[in-house]
Structures are given as C-alpha cells and as structure tokens.
Design an enzyme around this catalytic site. Structure first.
Site, PDB file in Angstrom:
ATOM      1  CE  LYS A  26      -1.838   1.498   4.132  1.00 30.10           C
ATOM      2  NZ  LYS A  26      -1.541   2.886   4.490  1.00 30.10           N
ATOM      3  CG  ASN A  27       2.079   2.811   3.549  1.00 35.88           C
ATOM      4  OD1 ASN A  27       0.970   3.235   3.205  1.00 35.88           O
ATOM      5  ND2 ASN A  27       2.372   2.509   4.800  1.00 35.88           N
ATOM      6  CB  CYS A 121      -5.598   5.913  10.403  1.00 33.16           C
ATOM      7  SG  CYS A 121      -6.179   4.542   9.416  1.00 33.16           S
ATOM      8  NE  ARG A 126      -0.799  10.161  10.484  1.00 34.36           N
ATOM      9  CZ  ARG A 126      -1.124   9.144   9.700  1.00 34.36           C
ATOM     10  NH1 ARG A 126      -2.353   8.731   9.633  1.00 34.36           N
ATOM     11  NH2 ARG A 126      -0.209   8.565   8.962  1.00 34.36           N
ATOM     12  CG  ASP A 310       2.374   0.951   9.735  1.00 36.33           C
ATOM     13  OD1 ASP A 310       1.929   1.865  10.446  1.00 36.33           O
ATOM     14  OD2 ASP A 310       2.853   1.147   8.598  1.00 36.33           O
ATOM     15  NE  ARG A 403      -7.823   4.554   4.975  1.00 33.53           N
ATOM     16  CZ  ARG A 403      -7.664   5.814   5.320  1.00 33.53           C
ATOM     17  NH1 ARG A 403      -8.338   6.289   6.333  1.00 33.53           N
ATOM     18  NH2 ARG A 403      -6.845   6.585   4.665  1.00 33.53           N
TER      19      ARG A 403
END
Ligand code: EPU
Length: 424
Positions: A26-27, A121, A126, A310, A403
């Site tokens: 994903k990242n 999220c 952030r 994560d 997601r």
C-alpha cells in the site's frame, strides 16, 4: 466505499494452515500514483493492491482531470498528464493522510497546489510542519488559509533540507518535488523505509538522478523531465507479510507466506522468533508455526529498520496470548494505543502506563465481543484477537481494514479461518 455498513463476523479459530500470498505494498503504491504526476505521458503500474486507499488515489487524480484505468489484474494505466487543476479535492484529501504526498509532484509539475490539512487514520495529531519547511527551502511560497494551504513556485530550486523529524512521506514528497527542481537537493535525516528506495528506483529508471535513497542522506540532481519506460511492479507489502506472520505465530501450523520480502522484516522477525514462533525464511517466503507456548517480550516501535509502528497493534494481540508480562512503547504515533479497551473487554489484561506505554499480562483467554475498528492496523489486531477468542465476534468499521488489506476475509478463509463479511 461502504463506510460503516459492512462488518466481519468471526468465530473461534481453528488451527490455521496453508498458503497466503502477500500483495503489493500500500505505502509504495500510493507514492507511485502520486509520482505519475511528474510525467508527460501515462505510466503503467503492476501489482497494485485492490484496497480502499488506492481507490481514493484514483478519485483524487481523476478529480483533477487525470485518468486511471484498470488494465488488468492489479494493473493500472495512470494518465496524470491530463491533469488540469491544481486543487487536491478536499473531501478525499481529508480522508487520506497520504494525499499530502501528491503536493510534491504537483508543485514540481505546476506552479501551484492547493490542499486541505490531510486526514486519514486517527492515530495522533499528524502535523505537516516538516513538509512545509522543506517546500519553503525549495523556494515555494506558502499561504496558510482557514481551510488549508496554497503552495506556489514558478520553479523549485535545489536546496539542503535537514529534516528535524524523520518522516516517511515527507522524505518521499520532497524527493519527488526535487526530482524536477533546478540544481541539487540534499535531504538529510531522511527516513529509511524500503518504500523510499523503491520509489527512487522507479524514478531513476525514468531518468531521475537520485542517489542514496534508503540511507539518511539522499542527493537529488533535478532533471528537466522524466520519461516512462517499463511497467513498474510494486514491491511486496512488508506490513501485510508481518501481519500474516503474527497470525501464524498465534494460530498457525506451517503457514507459508508467499511473494514477500523477508529482508524488509529482519528486526521484526527477531522479535517474533524471541516470542517462540517457529520461522523458516526463504528468499521470498516465510513459513511460520505457532509454538506450544508464546513468551512475553518488551517492544518499542522505531523507524525502519526497527520494529514497525504498523505492526504494533497486531503484535499486542499476540502478546495477550504470551506467558508473562510485556511492555509495549509506541514512539511514532501517540494515538496508536487507542484500541486496548476493546481488547480488555475481550478479556485481555492490558494496563495503560502513559499515553505511549502499556503493560500486557498474559496469557489471557479472550472472549468474542462486538467492536468498532478504530483504524486500519488496530482493526487487523481485532481480527487476530477474534480468531483466537472463544465464541463469536463482530467487527464494525470494516472499510478501515479495507484501506490497507485486500479482501482479507477471503484470504484468511483459505487458511481455515471462520470469518465472514456481512451487511449490517
Ligand atoms: N511528523 C511531524 N511533522 C511532519 C511529519 C511527521 O511531526 O511534518 C511526525 C508524525 O506525526 C509522527 C512521526 O513524525 O509522529 C512519523 O511520521 P511519518 O511522517 O513518518 O509518518 P507518515 O509518513 O505519515 C508513513 C506511513 C504510515 C506509517 C508511518 C511510519 C504512508 C502513506 N504512511 O506515515 O503507515 O505508520 O510512515 O512508518 O506511507 C499505515 O500504513 O497504517 C500507516 C499509518
């Protein structure tokens, strides 16, 4: 997107066995979608996971006039050369933190980009100060408005940027911005995550001049333009592989995790070995079985190559099944221990010490409960906990898990897990 309407019904786990394949990261994929903006022609990307965050990236590019076509299984043709707007659609951007990554290529390619404070999220505050400081160094004018930001620059100029904080997406965003800037940029105190050299490799294969990605010092010599050559294949998702490895350590009998890159998980695998998991490591696979007894361990999350934030929540689910006391410290995101009350309702014994530290006493017998996923990774932790809990669990907010994990229930069913997606 089906926000909130779908849920997982999970019943007490059997021993799980079989093979599970790891999909593209994903990242890494999100950043390649953003990088497409740097090109004057379409690019083709393979091994893209079919996840919610990718669907949102597609919407984000299409809102600006770009075109994203699904040209095969997990393959996309991205025509960001058609972009005719410099506004990152606020609703989509606010729903996805990684929308911030699009600002770098947008500013490199156009004179201006307008965007809201990015969301995503809820795992902490952030902020985006590191990005803004970097853009300013590259010569951008920053206007802060009530609803967001405007960055403007006729031409970005190479600069020395010293990140005061290590940030994965800030490293990637400024690396992409600098790729088309005039002159040389040095990014100092860069993040080391494997997705960064992967992005640099892709850009270099198209004519960029980036040296040192994957180390703390990245040197970028700006080029006039990039030229897409060969379809790019997204690297395997190390967090997905790690999540499956944790599942295997709790409930697995020789689970083979295929198409992964064990070298991206070296430190994490040491922790898993310590708690007792039986691990066989191949070039691109892992074979993992649960031991008779899992042992407790203290964990502190760290930037790569340290223990990944994560995987913190999924690993805590495992530690509820380990004998003894474990202390887990979350050093990256202060809001990432927001799931422990639910695990305690299931019967876990997790004591918060302060906003970043918890003590887990194991082993505890978990009981199925009804829960709401607070975020992607904690949602996956609930799935793992539910699979080893007595009785039935219901997990709401499945779209948050979607997601980052493609059709997770189908893949777990193949291992023998009793998990179903149902409509509420
Ligand atoms: N930070 C600042 N100011 C900034 C940028 C970051 O203070 O301008 C802080 C953050 O608040 C955090 C720390 O620096 O406390 C590190 O954050 P970083 O910027 O590295 O995180 P990120 O780039 O937003 C990426 C991944 C995350 C992953 C982290 C850490 C993407 C799209 N996201 O986030 O992935 O947890 O790096 O490895 O690449 C996930 O996949 O579930 C996920 C959240």
């Amino acid at each position: 997107m089906d926000e909130g309407k779908e849920m997982f019904l999970i019943k007490e786990g059997n021993e799980l066995r079989g093979e599970i394949e790891v999909y593209g990261a994903k990242n890494a994929a999100l950043k390649i979608f953003a990088a497409s903006i740097l090109f004057n022609e379409p690019i083709i990307v393979k091994n893209v996971p079919e996840i919610e965050d990718i669907a949102r990236c597609k919407e984000l590019l299409e809102f600006m006039g770009g075109r994203v076509q699904n040209t095969g299984k997990r393959e996309y043709k991205i025509s960001s050369n058609l972009i005719n707007s410099s506004i990152l659609e606020p609703k989509i951007s606010k729903s996805m933190r990684s929308s911030i990554v699009f600002t770098g290529p947008m500013l490199a390619k156009f004179d201006k980009v307008e965007f809201p404070h990015p969301g995503g999220c809820v795992i902490g505050e952030r902020p985006i100060d590191v990005f803004l400081e970097g853009f300013e160094k590259l010569g951008a004018k920053i206007t802060i408005q009530q609803n967001g930001y405007i960055l403007e620059a006729k031409k970005l100029r190479g600069a020395k940027i010293i990140f005061k904080k290590i940030s994965v997406t800030a490293t990637e965003t400024l690396m992409m911005a600098a790729a088309l800037a005039e002159g040389k940029t040095i990014l100092y105190n860069s993040a080391l995550e494997p997705e960064i050299p992967a992005l640099a490799d892709f850009l270099n294969s198209c004519g960029a001049k980036i040296k040192g990605a994957g180390t703390y010092k990245i040197e970028i010599t700006g080029v006039k333009n990039l030229k897409f050559k060969n379809p790019y294949v997204i690297i395997p998702d190390r967090i997905e592989a790690g999540s499956f490895a944790i599942l295997a350590a709790i409930l697995g009998k020789e689970i083979k995790i295929t198409r992964c890159e064990p070298n991206h998980l070296l430190v994490f695998l040491e922790y898993l070995k310590y708690v007792g998991a039986e691990i066989e490591k191949g070039k691109n696979f892992l074979k993992i079985s649960s031991p008779k007894k899992l042992k407790s361990i203290d964990v502190k999350t760290r930037e790569y190559p340290g223990f990944p934030t994560d995987l913190q929540a999924p690993f805590v689910a495992l530690l509820t099944q380990a004998e003894g006391k474990s202390i887990v410290t979350e050093t990256i995101f202060e809001g990432r221990l927001n799931y422990i009350e639910d695990l305690n309702r299931m019967g876990a014994k997790i004591m918060p010490c302060d906003p970043r530290r918890i003590i887990i006493e194991g082993k505890t017998d978990l009981r199925g409960k009804e829960m709401e996923s607070p975020d992607l990774r904690a949602g996956l932790a609930f799935v793992l906990a539910a699979l080893c809990a007595k009785g039935e669990s219901i997990i709401h907010g499945v779209y948050k898990i979607d997601r980052g994990y493609e059709k997770i229930e189908k893949r777990l069913q193949k291992l023998g897990a009793d998990i179903e997606r149902i409509k509420s």
